[in-house]
Design an enzyme around this catalytic site. Structure first.
Site, PDB file in Angstrom:
ATOM      1  N   ILE A  30       9.524 -31.445  43.910  1.00 46.46           N
ATOM      2  CA  ILE A  30       8.623 -32.573  44.168  1.00 46.46           C
ATOM      3  C   ILE A  30       9.255 -33.599  45.109  1.00 46.46           C
ATOM      4  CG2 ILE A  30       9.296 -34.143  42.278  1.00 46.46           C
ATOM      5  CD1 ILE A  30       6.286 -34.369  41.599  1.00 46.46           C
ATOM      6  N   ASN A  86      23.056 -27.561  38.967  1.00 43.48           N
ATOM      7  CA  ASN A  86      23.761 -28.726  38.446  1.00 43.48           C
ATOM      8  C   ASN A  86      23.867 -28.627  36.928  1.00 43.48           C
ATOM      9  OD1 ASN A  86      23.906 -29.946  41.037  1.00 43.48           O
ATOM     10  ND2 ASN A  86      21.816 -30.731  40.811  1.00 43.48           N
ATOM     11  N   HIS A  99      17.801 -24.505  36.206  1.00 45.43           N
ATOM     12  CA  HIS A  99      17.047 -24.201  37.425  1.00 45.43           C
ATOM     13  C   HIS A  99      18.017 -24.039  38.575  1.00 45.43           C
ATOM     14  CE1 HIS A  99      17.333 -28.556  36.714  1.00 45.43           C
ATOM     15  NE2 HIS A  99      17.538 -28.672  38.008  1.00 45.43           N
TER      16      HIS A  99
HETATM   17  P1  5GP Z   1      18.411 -31.591  38.760  1.00 46.60           P
HETATM   18  O1  5GP Z   1      18.667 -33.011  39.213  1.00 46.60           O
HETATM   19  O2  5GP Z   1      18.182 -31.528  37.260  1.00 46.60           O
HETATM   20  O3  5GP Z   1      19.408 -30.582  39.223  1.00 46.60           O
HETATM   21  O4  5GP Z   1      17.070 -31.165  39.478  1.00 46.60           O
HETATM   22  C1  5GP Z   1      15.819 -31.535  39.020  1.00 46.60           C
HETATM   23  C2  5GP Z   1      14.887 -31.379  40.203  1.00 46.60           C
HETATM   24  O5  5GP Z   1      13.565 -31.361  39.712  1.00 46.60           O
HETATM   25  C3  5GP Z   1      14.974 -32.538  41.189  1.00 46.60           C
HETATM   26  O6  5GP Z   1      15.298 -32.026  42.479  1.00 46.60           O
HETATM   27  C4  5GP Z   1      13.591 -33.162  41.150  1.00 46.60           C
HETATM   28  O7  5GP Z   1      13.142 -33.593  42.411  1.00 46.60           O
HETATM   29  C5  5GP Z   1      12.740 -32.050  40.596  1.00 46.60           C
HETATM   30  N1  5GP Z   1      11.604 -32.502  39.810  1.00 46.60           N
HETATM   31  C6  5GP Z   1      11.609 -33.472  38.862  1.00 46.60           C
HETATM   32  N2  5GP Z   1      10.387 -33.597  38.320  1.00 46.60           N
HETATM   33  C7  5GP Z   1       9.599 -32.669  38.948  1.00 46.60           C
HETATM   34  C8  5GP Z   1       8.223 -32.323  38.812  1.00 46.60           C
HETATM   35  O8  5GP Z   1       7.468 -32.874  38.004  1.00 46.60           O
HETATM   36  N3  5GP Z   1       7.768 -31.347  39.619  1.00 46.60           N
HETATM   37  C9  5GP Z   1       8.564 -30.707  40.522  1.00 46.60           C
HETATM   38  N4  5GP Z   1       7.985 -29.760  41.269  1.00 46.60           N
HETATM   39  N5  5GP Z   1       9.863 -31.003  40.662  1.00 46.60           N
HETATM   40  C10 5GP Z   1      10.379 -31.970  39.891  1.00 46.60           C
END
Ligand code: 5GP
Ligand code: ZN
Length: 113
Positions: A30, A86, A99
């Protein structure tokens, strides 16, 4: 499970899904950090890399192969791309459902910040 990515997996929250099968879902991040920024996740809720068990060994392998296939589909397999996972807050994890980030389409610096 009250988890953002579990809700996307269940179709309760919208996402731009680019791939799904019985084990894996991939969708557009997103808040993209590169021209190509996809998230590749297991349907199964596993909070962090620390929580993996041998039961998920094949699944984790498949997550990477799906990422490579998506990189090919987006045309970044030759120019280069990065797959990032991460683990925990100090590394920037904000969603506690594992992820892979697939990042590409621009030059990526090393080391990451
Ligand atoms: P992290 O910081 O946990 O490694 O990555 C989480 C990722 O999820 C971030 O890059 C963030 O932009 C993405 N993200 C968070 N909320 C949403 C959402 O509701 N939809 C989508 N498509 N991505 C999301
Ligand atoms: Zn989850």
């Amino acid at each position: 499970m009250d988890c953002l990515f579990c809700r996307i997996v269940r179709g309760e929250l919208p996402a731009s899904i680019v791939f799904e099968d019985e084990e894996i879902v991939a969708f557009e991040d997103i808040n993209p950090q590169a021209p190509v920024h996809l998230l590749v996740i297991p349907r199964k809720h596993v909070p962090t890399l620390n929580d993996l068990t041998p039961e998920e060994d094949a699944l984790v392998g498949r997550l990477h192969r799906v990422a490579a296939e998506l990189a090919r589909a987006r045309g970044v397999e030759e120019t280069g791309y990065r797959v990032v996972l991460n683990c925990n807050a100090g590394a920037g994890q904000t969603v506690f459902h594992i992820h892979l980030h697939l990042l590409g389409g621009r030059d990526l610096q090393w080391p990451p910040g």
